[in-house]
Design a protein around this motif. Structure first.
Motif, PDB file in Angstrom:
ATOM      1  N   THR A 253      59.105  19.070  47.077  1.00  0.00           N
ATOM      2  CA  THR A 253      59.242  17.581  47.309  1.00  0.00           C
ATOM      3  C   THR A 253      58.522  17.319  48.711  1.00  0.00           C
ATOM      4  N   LEU A 254      58.749  18.045  49.720  1.00  0.00           N
ATOM      5  CA  LEU A 254      58.158  17.986  51.082  1.00  0.00           C
ATOM      6  C   LEU A 254      56.740  17.995  50.922  1.00  0.00           C
ATOM      7  N   LEU A 255      56.324  18.987  50.130  1.00  0.00           N
ATOM      8  CA  LEU A 255      54.487  18.984  49.966  1.00  0.00           C
ATOM      9  C   LEU A 255      54.129  17.821  49.300  1.00  0.00           C
ATOM     10  N   ALA A 256      54.852  17.194  48.468  1.00  0.00           N
ATOM     11  CA  ALA A 256      54.280  16.018  47.905  1.00  0.00           C
ATOM     12  C   ALA A 256      54.501  14.889  48.764  1.00  0.00           C
ATOM     13  N   LEU A 257      55.439  14.952  49.540  1.00  0.00           N
ATOM     14  CA  LEU A 257      55.534  13.943  50.674  1.00  0.00           C
ATOM     15  C   LEU A 257      54.254  14.004  51.761  1.00  0.00           C
ATOM     16  N   VAL A 258      53.774  15.103  51.855  1.00  0.00           N
ATOM     17  CA  VAL A 258      52.752  15.304  52.800  1.00  0.00           C
ATOM     18  C   VAL A 258      51.453  14.436  52.232  1.00  0.00           C
ATOM     19  N   TYR A 259      51.333  14.391  51.126  1.00  0.00           N
ATOM     20  CA  TYR A 259      49.951  13.636  50.263  1.00  0.00           C
ATOM     21  C   TYR A 259      50.349  12.228  50.147  1.00  0.00           C
ATOM     22  N   ILE A 353      52.872  32.645  42.232  1.00  0.00           N
ATOM     23  CA  ILE A 353      52.368  33.440  43.327  1.00  0.00           C
ATOM     24  C   ILE A 353      51.132  32.513  43.762  1.00  0.00           C
ATOM     25  N   LEU A 354      50.136  31.974  42.743  1.00  0.00           N
ATOM     26  CA  LEU A 354      48.965  31.363  43.346  1.00  0.00           C
ATOM     27  C   LEU A 354      49.573  30.162  44.387  1.00  0.00           C
ATOM     28  N   GLY A 355      50.302  29.435  43.763  1.00  0.00           N
ATOM     29  CA  GLY A 355      50.827  28.360  44.451  1.00  0.00           C
ATOM     30  C   GLY A 355      51.302  28.791  45.835  1.00  0.00           C
ATOM     31  N   PHE A 356      52.163  29.914  46.002  1.00  0.00           N
ATOM     32  CA  PHE A 356      52.655  30.129  47.393  1.00  0.00           C
ATOM     33  C   PHE A 356      51.591  30.952  48.239  1.00  0.00           C
ATOM     34  N   LEU A 389      45.325  21.159  45.366  1.00  0.00           N
ATOM     35  CA  LEU A 389      45.384  22.317  44.122  1.00  0.00           C
ATOM     36  C   LEU A 389      46.701  23.022  44.236  1.00  0.00           C
ATOM     37  N   THR A 390      47.277  23.109  45.623  1.00  0.00           N
ATOM     38  CA  THR A 390      48.403  23.768  45.872  1.00  0.00           C
ATOM     39  C   THR A 390      49.707  22.873  45.263  1.00  0.00           C
ATOM     40  N   LEU A 391      49.494  21.892  45.291  1.00  0.00           N
ATOM     41  CA  LEU A 391      50.325  20.694  44.703  1.00  0.00           C
ATOM     42  C   LEU A 391      50.559  20.985  43.155  1.00  0.00           C
ATOM     43  N   ILE A 392      49.327  20.917  42.660  1.00  0.00           N
ATOM     44  CA  ILE A 392      49.202  21.149  41.118  1.00  0.00           C
ATOM     45  C   ILE A 392      49.762  22.269  40.880  1.00  0.00           C
ATOM     46  N   LEU A 393      49.447  23.415  41.282  1.00  0.00           N
ATOM     47  CA  LEU A 393      50.042  24.872  41.216  1.00  0.00           C
ATOM     48  C   LEU A 393      51.507  24.806  40.979  1.00  0.00           C
ATOM     49  N   LEU A 431      50.419  13.081  42.107  1.00  0.00           N
ATOM     50  CA  LEU A 431      49.372  13.607  41.305  1.00  0.00           C
ATOM     51  C   LEU A 431      48.649  12.534  40.254  1.00  0.00           C
ATOM     52  N   VAL A 432      49.503  11.779  39.635  1.00  0.00           N
ATOM     53  CA  VAL A 432      48.819  10.772  38.862  1.00  0.00           C
ATOM     54  C   VAL A 432      48.155   9.683  39.359  1.00  0.00           C
TER      55      VAL A 432
END
Length: 477
Positions: A253-259, A353-356, A389-393, A431-432
């Motif tokens: 949630t916080l990562l999404a709130l960054v963008y 793993i990739l997202g982290f 890309l991080t948010l997508i993963l 993302l949408v």
């Protein structure tokens, strides 16, 4: 800070050239530390004190006199006393006339007085040139050689020549002067040391709200419902299971709130047809806190990883596996291997793993020591392109975790969906909308706006554009 002997100070000489004489009013911790640092740089130091005979622990090589005698030996005087003791300066008005007084004082509370200490000093000694400096540097930082502390020194003053001389001293000491303008900036500079994580308050409060909300939400679904429905006591899940649900939700949630604020800003620019209008204050503040939001999100992601790693050693997990194995062995049964389940499980772990990994990369590049080594285009690529890309993963990681249960009616408890379903609302929305914004027809218009084009501008005879209103440039995107 405790008093320390001068033997504890580093003995590094920074300059071989003889510097000017500087006077310091006050023999406290900071005055002595600053004097020792300046002696290392070959400045001659004289102290002014109300009791010259009783002063001790002074750096070797410094002299001490009464205030009046010391003031006559230098035209730069550092006032290392508290504001409430400034009254003695009234008696030295004639001696201090034309001299540079450096105010280094701080207050106990933000906006403690109507005017800044430096402005008050200028009122007491109207014939002197007042410069505010050194108040953001601690005695410990000077004692440790500034190797492990902030090197920035904010400087302000009305007299440019006086300010420049003070900034030259700052540079000679191995510090970095930052010119903040006139003495009107002194109050803001004096508030800097009193601010407790000003840019972190919003991220911390928001994180606390998210954690509290999802904690009670998960407790209702996973603890209270089983007890009410079948009298099962599984309160032990409060230690590991519940936190390990909350932490990834908070991180995503916080990562999404960054963008999200960047997306909102883009929509505002498209709606207004110009970039030359300020964003609302709440959006401005939100955008300034994006780095802190991202780092807090990274912290929650780390906690999620650590809590996940301890799952195999939990008593409940070991007991469940042992009991299930014995039951199947006794009944001579086995679970059939499911390829689709294996794919979902491996995909879920791989995406996590990739997202982290990218999450950690974003956190590393946000550090000043790293960000200062890359140019703006590289920094923007990492924080924007790799950030999305991080948010997508991470969003895909959560979606795959839900798998076939994602929208299943059986997953509803008291008509409440799983917590991870709620956690996907903001990331998926971001993302949408971002996908819509990068469509060529929209992205082209947005790019033109950010390059200075305005929808309501009228071309002049020179091909320039006339602005239709009073506008201010904001370049935080």
């Amino acid at each position: 800070m405790e008093k320390t002997s001068t033997d504890a100070f580093p003995s590094i000489i920074y300059s071989s050239e003889k510097q000017e004489t500087v006077c310091i009013f006050g023999t406290g911790d900071f005055g002595r530390s600053l004097a020792f640092k300046m002696l290392q740089c070959n400045y001659s130091i004289v102290f002014g004190s109300r009791n010259p005979q009783k002063s001790s622990l002074l750096p070797h090589g410094a002299e001490i006199f009464s205030y009046s005698e010391a003031a006559q030996k230098s035209d730069i005087i550092i006032i290392a006393v508290h504001r409430e003791h400034y009254d003695f300066l009234k008696e030295l008005t004639e001696v201090l006339k034309g001299k540079i007084l450096v105010d280094i004082s701080n207050n106990l509370k933000i906006n403690q007085y109507p005017e800044s200490n430096a402005e008050y000093l200028a009122h007491l000694v109207p014939g002197a040139h007042i410069v505010k400096a050194f108040n953001t540097i601690s005695a410990w930082a000077l004692q440790s050689g500034t190797l492990d502390a902030n090197r920035q020194v904010f400087v302000c003053g009305n007299d440019s020549h006086a300010k420049q001389r003070v900034m030259d001293i700052v540079r000679t000491l191995g510090l970095t002067p930052l010119d903040q303008g006139s003495l009107m900036a002194a109050k803001e500079i004096e508030n800097y040391p009193l601010q407790l994580f000003p840019m972190w308050k919003f991220p911390f409060y928001l994180s606390a709200i998210l954690c509290v909300f999802f904690f009670f939400y998960c407790v209702i679904r996973d603890i209270i419902y089983p007890y009410v429905n079948s009298k099962k006591d599984i309160t032990f899940r409060l230690a590991i299971s519940i936190p390990n649900r909350i932490f990834p939700i908070a991180a995503l949630t916080l990562l999404a709130l960054v963008y999200l604020p960047g997306v909102i800003a883009a929509i505002l620019q498209l709606y207004r047809g110009t970039k030359y209008r300020r964003f609302p204050d709440w959006l401005d503040h939100w955008m300034l806190c994006r780095k802190q939001l991202g780092l807090v999100a990274l912290g929650f992601a780390f906690l999620h990883v650590l809590y996940t790693l301890v799952i195999p050693i939990r008593y409940y997990v070991r007991w469940t596996l042992k009991n299930r194995t014995i039951t199947q062995a006794t009944a001579k049964t086995q679970d059939l291997f499911s390829t689709s389940t294996a794919w979902l499980s491996d995909s879920y772990v791989a995406l996590g793993i990739l997202g982290f990994f990218l999450f950690v990369l974003l956190g590393i590049t946000s550090l000043p020591s790293v960000s200062n080594m890359v140019n703006w285009r590289e920094f923007r690529f990492v924080q924007s392109k790799l950030g999305y890309l991080t948010l997508i993963l991470c969003t895909a990681h959560t979606l795959v975790y839900g798998g076939k249960r994602f929208l299943s009616p059986a997953s509803l408890i008291w008509y409440l969906p799983s917590a991870y379903v709620i956690a996907l609302i903001i990331p998926c929305t971001v993302l949408v909308i971002k996908f819509i914004l990068i469509l060529p027809c929209i992205d082209k218009t947005l790019t033109r706006i950010r390059q200075g084009w305005e929808r309501n501008s009228k071309p002049t005879s020179d091909g320039q554009y006339l602005k239709q209103s009073s506008i201010h440039l904001d370049s935080q995107l």
